[in-house]
Design a protein around this motif. Structure first.
Motif, PDB file in Angstrom:
ATOM      1  N   MET A  64       0.812  -1.216   0.000  1.00  0.00           N
ATOM      2  CA  MET A  64       0.000   0.000   0.000  1.00  0.00           C
ATOM      3  C   MET A  64       0.849   1.272   0.000  1.00  0.00           C
ATOM      4  N   GLY A  65       2.135   1.133   0.273  1.00  0.00           N
ATOM      5  CA  GLY A  65       3.002   2.313   0.323  1.00  0.00           C
ATOM      6  C   GLY A  65       2.751   3.185   1.534  1.00  0.00           C
ATOM      7  N   VAL A  66       2.450   2.563   2.675  1.00  0.00           N
ATOM      8  CA  VAL A  66       2.182   3.306   3.911  1.00  0.00           C
ATOM      9  C   VAL A  66       3.069   2.756   5.022  1.00  0.00           C
ATOM     10  N   LYS A  67       3.120   3.491   6.115  1.00  0.00           N
ATOM     11  CA  LYS A  67       3.857   3.047   7.298  1.00  0.00           C
ATOM     12  C   LYS A  67       2.983   3.319   8.517  1.00  0.00           C
ATOM     13  N   ALA A  68       2.580   2.237   9.181  1.00  0.00           N
ATOM     14  CA  ALA A  68       1.762   2.375  10.386  1.00  0.00           C
ATOM     15  C   ALA A  68       2.620   2.858  11.541  1.00  0.00           C
ATOM     16  N   GLY A  69       1.988   3.535  12.455  1.00  0.00           N
ATOM     17  CA  GLY A  69       2.656   3.941  13.693  1.00  0.00           C
ATOM     18  C   GLY A  69       2.438   2.865  14.752  1.00  0.00           C
ATOM     19  N   GLU A 103      -7.900  -0.054   8.025  1.00  0.00           N
ATOM     20  CA  GLU A 103      -7.248   0.986   8.837  1.00  0.00           C
ATOM     21  C   GLU A 103      -6.008   1.533   8.135  1.00  0.00           C
ATOM     22  N   LEU A 104      -5.248   0.696   7.458  1.00  0.00           N
ATOM     23  CA  LEU A 104      -4.094   1.189   6.704  1.00  0.00           C
ATOM     24  C   LEU A 104      -4.534   2.120   5.563  1.00  0.00           C
ATOM     25  N   CYS A 105      -5.676   1.842   4.969  1.00  0.00           N
ATOM     26  CA  CYS A 105      -6.215   2.725   3.911  1.00  0.00           C
ATOM     27  C   CYS A 105      -6.469   4.135   4.444  1.00  0.00           C
ATOM     28  N   HIS A 106      -6.797   4.219   5.744  1.00  0.00           N
ATOM     29  CA  HIS A 106      -7.035   5.546   6.318  1.00  0.00           C
ATOM     30  C   HIS A 106      -5.754   6.384   6.357  1.00  0.00           C
ATOM     31  N   LEU A 107      -4.604   5.754   6.230  1.00  0.00           N
ATOM     32  CA  LEU A 107      -3.356   6.518   6.144  1.00  0.00           C
ATOM     33  C   LEU A 107      -3.249   7.210   4.786  1.00  0.00           C
ATOM     34  N   LEU A 108      -4.004   6.711   3.811  1.00  0.00           N
ATOM     35  CA  LEU A 108      -4.047   7.309   2.470  1.00  0.00           C
ATOM     36  C   LEU A 108      -5.268   8.202   2.277  1.00  0.00           C
ATOM     37  N   GLU A 109      -6.358   7.835   2.927  1.00  0.00           N
ATOM     38  CA  GLU A 109      -7.624   8.576   2.787  1.00  0.00           C
ATOM     39  C   GLU A 109      -8.355   8.515   4.127  1.00  0.00           C
ATOM     40  N   GLY A 121     -11.311   9.630   5.179  1.00  0.00           N
ATOM     41  CA  GLY A 121     -12.757   9.381   5.207  1.00  0.00           C
ATOM     42  C   GLY A 121     -13.134   8.041   4.600  1.00  0.00           C
ATOM     43  N   HIS A 122     -14.451   7.838   4.446  1.00  0.00           N
ATOM     44  CA  HIS A 122     -14.970   6.597   3.862  1.00  0.00           C
ATOM     45  C   HIS A 122     -15.650   6.839   2.508  1.00  0.00           C
ATOM     46  N   GLY A 123     -15.273   7.897   1.832  1.00  0.00           N
ATOM     47  CA  GLY A 123     -15.912   8.269   0.568  1.00  0.00           C
ATOM     48  C   GLY A 123     -15.485   7.406  -0.607  1.00  0.00           C
ATOM     49  N   PRO A 124     -15.795   7.857  -1.824  1.00  0.00           N
ATOM     50  CA  PRO A 124     -15.495   7.088  -3.035  1.00  0.00           C
ATOM     51  C   PRO A 124     -14.011   6.754  -3.199  1.00  0.00           C
ATOM     52  N   ARG A 125     -13.136   7.685  -2.848  1.00  0.00           N
ATOM     53  CA  ARG A 125     -11.693   7.410  -2.983  1.00  0.00           C
ATOM     54  C   ARG A 125     -11.286   6.271  -2.045  1.00  0.00           C
ATOM     55  N   PHE A 126     -11.795   6.297  -0.828  1.00  0.00           N
ATOM     56  CA  PHE A 126     -11.483   5.235   0.139  1.00  0.00           C
ATOM     57  C   PHE A 126     -11.953   3.885  -0.390  1.00  0.00           C
ATOM     58  N   LYS A 127     -13.190   3.834  -0.888  1.00  0.00           N
ATOM     59  CA  LYS A 127     -13.731   2.573  -1.414  1.00  0.00           C
ATOM     60  C   LYS A 127     -12.948   2.093  -2.629  1.00  0.00           C
ATOM     61  N   ALA A 128     -12.499   3.022  -3.465  1.00  0.00           N
ATOM     62  CA  ALA A 128     -11.686   2.645  -4.631  1.00  0.00           C
ATOM     63  C   ALA A 128     -10.348   2.053  -4.176  1.00  0.00           C
ATOM     64  N   LEU A 129      -9.776   2.618  -3.136  1.00  0.00           N
ATOM     65  CA  LEU A 129      -8.525   2.067  -2.601  1.00  0.00           C
ATOM     66  C   LEU A 129      -8.761   0.663  -2.040  1.00  0.00           C
ATOM     67  N   MET A 130      -9.832   0.502  -1.295  1.00  0.00           N
ATOM     68  CA  MET A 130     -10.151  -0.823  -0.746  1.00  0.00           C
ATOM     69  C   MET A 130     -10.357  -1.823  -1.883  1.00  0.00           C
TER      70      MET A 130
END
Length: 186
Positions: free
Chosen positions: A107-112, A154-160, A162-171
């Motif tokens: 996903m290209g993210v880093k969790a804390g 939860e990792l997707c929330h590091l990219l977006e 909210g829970h809108g269309p962009r979030f759903k597209a990432l999921m």
């Protein structure tokens, strides 16, 4: 307008039925988690005899529904002992870090910080500003794909955030079957 009266207990065959009198037109019955309490909402004018007849007609359905509610993971969680809860915590703590390590490079993210809590109303949470992710230990009661879904969510929330269309597209891009896993949690 009349206020709602306090609950009234009615026994119908082998069932305890809690009757709540309200300003409603129709009689309705529900089986409530976590303890399978049977609750009837009834008009003020309806007699207990009419309610008992209705419950008798629904008896078999109520018994099945009550058993299903009582056996649900969330209902079992409400009745869990401290040792059971600690087992869930240990299990989730063992599985989450490898899942996070698997998904971070994808996903290209880093969790804390990762945290684990026994929560009644959420499966996880994320603070995008710090990367802190909290996971519900009750996920130990569900199939493994549910835990993976929550971690990816939860990792997707590091990219977006909210829970809108962009979030759903990432999921959809990262975990195409996420909706099936989400259904298992409801």
């Amino acid at each position: 307008m009349r206020a709602v009266h306090s609950d009234e207990l009615l026994f119908v065959d082998d069932l305890e039925v809690w009757v709540v009198r309200k300003r409603v037109k129709n009689l309705s019955v529900r089986v409530l988690p976590p303890d399978g309490r049977i609750q009837v909402s009834a008009p003020y004018s309806l007699s207990n005899e009419c309610i008992a007849e209705f419950i008798a007609l629904k008896h078999d359905w109520l018994v099945r529904s009550r058993a299903r509610v009582m056996d649900s993971p969330m209902s079992r969680a409400e009745r869990a002992s401290k040792p059971e809860i600690e087992q869930w915590r240990a299990l989730v703590k063992a599985f989450v870090p490898p899942l996070v390590a698997k998904w971070e490079p994808i996903m290209g993210v880093k969790a804390g910080e990762l945290a684990y809590r026994n929560m009644k109303s959420r499966w996880g949470s994320c603070q995008p500003s710090t990367g802190r992710i909290c996971i519900n230990i009750r996920l130990a009661l569900f199939p493994p794909e549910c835990l993976e879904y929550v971690v990816v969510h939860e990792l997707c929330h590091l990219l977006e955030p909210g829970h809108g269309p962009r979030f759903k597209a990432l999921m959809d891009a990262f975990l195409p079957n996420w909706r099936e896993a989400k259904k298992k949690l409801s």
